[in-house]
Design a protein around this motif. Sequence first.
Motif, mmCIF file in Angstrom:
data_model
loop_
_atom_site.group_PDB
_atom_site.id
_atom_site.type_symbol
_atom_site.label_atom_id
_atom_site.label_comp_id
_atom_site.label_asym_id
_atom_site.label_seq_id
_atom_site.Cartn_x
_atom_site.Cartn_y
_atom_site.Cartn_z
ATOM 1 N N ARG A 18 0.873 -1.206 -0.263
ATOM 2 C CA ARG A 18 0.010 -0.051 -0.031
ATOM 3 C C ARG A 18 0.782 1.447 -0.031
ATOM 4 O O ARG A 18 0.531 2.187 -0.663
ATOM 5 C CB ARG A 18 -0.918 -0.132 1.183
ATOM 6 C CG ARG A 18 -2.369 -0.948 0.941
ATOM 7 C CD ARG A 18 -3.072 -0.817 2.065
ATOM 8 N NE ARG A 18 -2.594 -1.409 3.365
ATOM 9 C CZ ARG A 18 -2.811 -2.566 3.730
ATOM 10 N NH1 ARG A 18 -3.286 -3.495 3.034
ATOM 11 N NH2 ARG A 18 -2.456 -2.863 5.054
ATOM 12 N N GLU A 21 2.072 2.046 -3.397
ATOM 13 C CA GLU A 21 1.005 2.519 -4.149
ATOM 14 C C GLU A 21 0.884 4.148 -3.843
ATOM 15 O O GLU A 21 0.947 4.913 -4.747
ATOM 16 C CB GLU A 21 -0.356 2.034 -3.946
ATOM 17 C CG GLU A 21 -1.371 2.352 -4.813
ATOM 18 C CD GLU A 21 -2.790 1.678 -4.563
ATOM 19 O OE1 GLU A 21 -3.590 2.113 -5.125
ATOM 20 O OE2 GLU A 21 -2.879 0.764 -3.918
ATOM 21 N N LEU A 26 3.321 1.618 -7.387
ATOM 22 C CA LEU A 26 2.577 0.486 -7.807
ATOM 23 C C LEU A 26 1.408 1.136 -8.387
ATOM 24 O O LEU A 26 0.801 2.082 -7.432
ATOM 25 C CB LEU A 26 2.351 -0.377 -6.919
ATOM 26 C CG LEU A 26 3.307 -1.717 -6.816
ATOM 27 C CD1 LEU A 26 2.635 -2.552 -5.537
ATOM 28 C CD2 LEU A 26 3.152 -2.471 -7.864
ATOM 29 N N VAL A 27 0.737 0.543 -9.288
ATOM 30 C CA VAL A 27 -0.467 1.347 -9.508
ATOM 31 C C VAL A 27 -1.543 -0.110 -10.104
ATOM 32 O O VAL A 27 -1.517 -0.222 -11.223
ATOM 33 C CB VAL A 27 -0.333 2.073 -10.992
ATOM 34 C CG1 VAL A 27 -1.706 2.749 -11.514
ATOM 35 C CG2 VAL A 27 0.687 3.153 -10.830
ATOM 36 N N ARG A 36 -8.141 -3.478 -4.652
ATOM 37 C CA ARG A 36 -6.969 -3.593 -5.489
ATOM 38 C C ARG A 36 -7.097 -4.999 -6.359
ATOM 39 O O ARG A 36 -7.259 -6.210 -5.686
ATOM 40 C CB ARG A 36 -5.980 -3.473 -4.825
ATOM 41 C CG ARG A 36 -5.616 -1.987 -4.157
ATOM 42 C CD ARG A 36 -4.384 -2.191 -3.252
ATOM 43 N NE ARG A 36 -4.178 -0.843 -2.695
ATOM 44 C CZ ARG A 36 -4.744 -0.446 -1.464
ATOM 45 N NH1 ARG A 36 -5.798 -1.400 -0.826
ATOM 46 N NH2 ARG A 36 -4.715 0.736 -1.045
ATOM 47 N N TYR A 38 -4.454 -6.935 -8.470
ATOM 48 C CA TYR A 38 -2.993 -6.798 -9.036
ATOM 49 C C TYR A 38 -2.821 -7.933 -10.246
ATOM 50 O O TYR A 38 -3.230 -8.911 -10.141
ATOM 51 C CB TYR A 38 -2.053 -7.302 -7.918
ATOM 52 C CG TYR A 38 -1.864 -6.359 -6.615
ATOM 53 C CD1 TYR A 38 -1.130 -5.360 -6.655
ATOM 54 C CD2 TYR A 38 -2.861 -6.279 -5.609
ATOM 55 C CE1 TYR A 38 -0.857 -4.336 -5.747
ATOM 56 C CE2 TYR A 38 -2.484 -5.407 -4.626
ATOM 57 C CZ TYR A 38 -1.576 -4.534 -4.695
ATOM 58 O OH TYR A 38 -1.598 -3.384 -3.768
ATOM 59 N N ASP A 42 2.313 -6.355 -11.954
ATOM 60 C CA ASP A 42 2.326 -5.629 -10.859
ATOM 61 C C ASP A 42 3.171 -6.387 -9.753
ATOM 62 O O ASP A 42 4.095 -5.795 -9.057
ATOM 63 C CB ASP A 42 0.960 -5.575 -9.896
ATOM 64 C CG ASP A 42 0.186 -4.424 -10.907
ATOM 65 O OD1 ASP A 42 0.732 -3.392 -11.335
ATOM 66 O OD2 ASP A 42 -1.146 -4.802 -10.803
#
Length: 83
Positions: A18, A21, A26-27, A36, A38, A42
């Motif tokens: 987190r 992010e 990280l997106v 989320r 992933y 990712d």
Amino acid sequence: MRISEVAEQTGIPPRLLRYYEEQGLLVPDRNSSGYRNYTVTDVEVARRVRQLLDAGLSTATIRPALPHRTGRTVGPDLRGNGR
């Protein structure tokens, strides 16, 4: 995949994922409920971020060098020449 699965695969705690992010490292996608989602990409990015942080790079140095689904590879941006 969910954050718990990424944490299990990478050894990176959910709290750090987190944080990555929050730092723009990280997106992950979000589903309609806000969870989320992933991807395999990712997971690879999370591993790379961990390696680069462990090597002593800052999040500010790492951020511009990450692919973020553009297909770019980490490398030249880390040398500071902007290419």
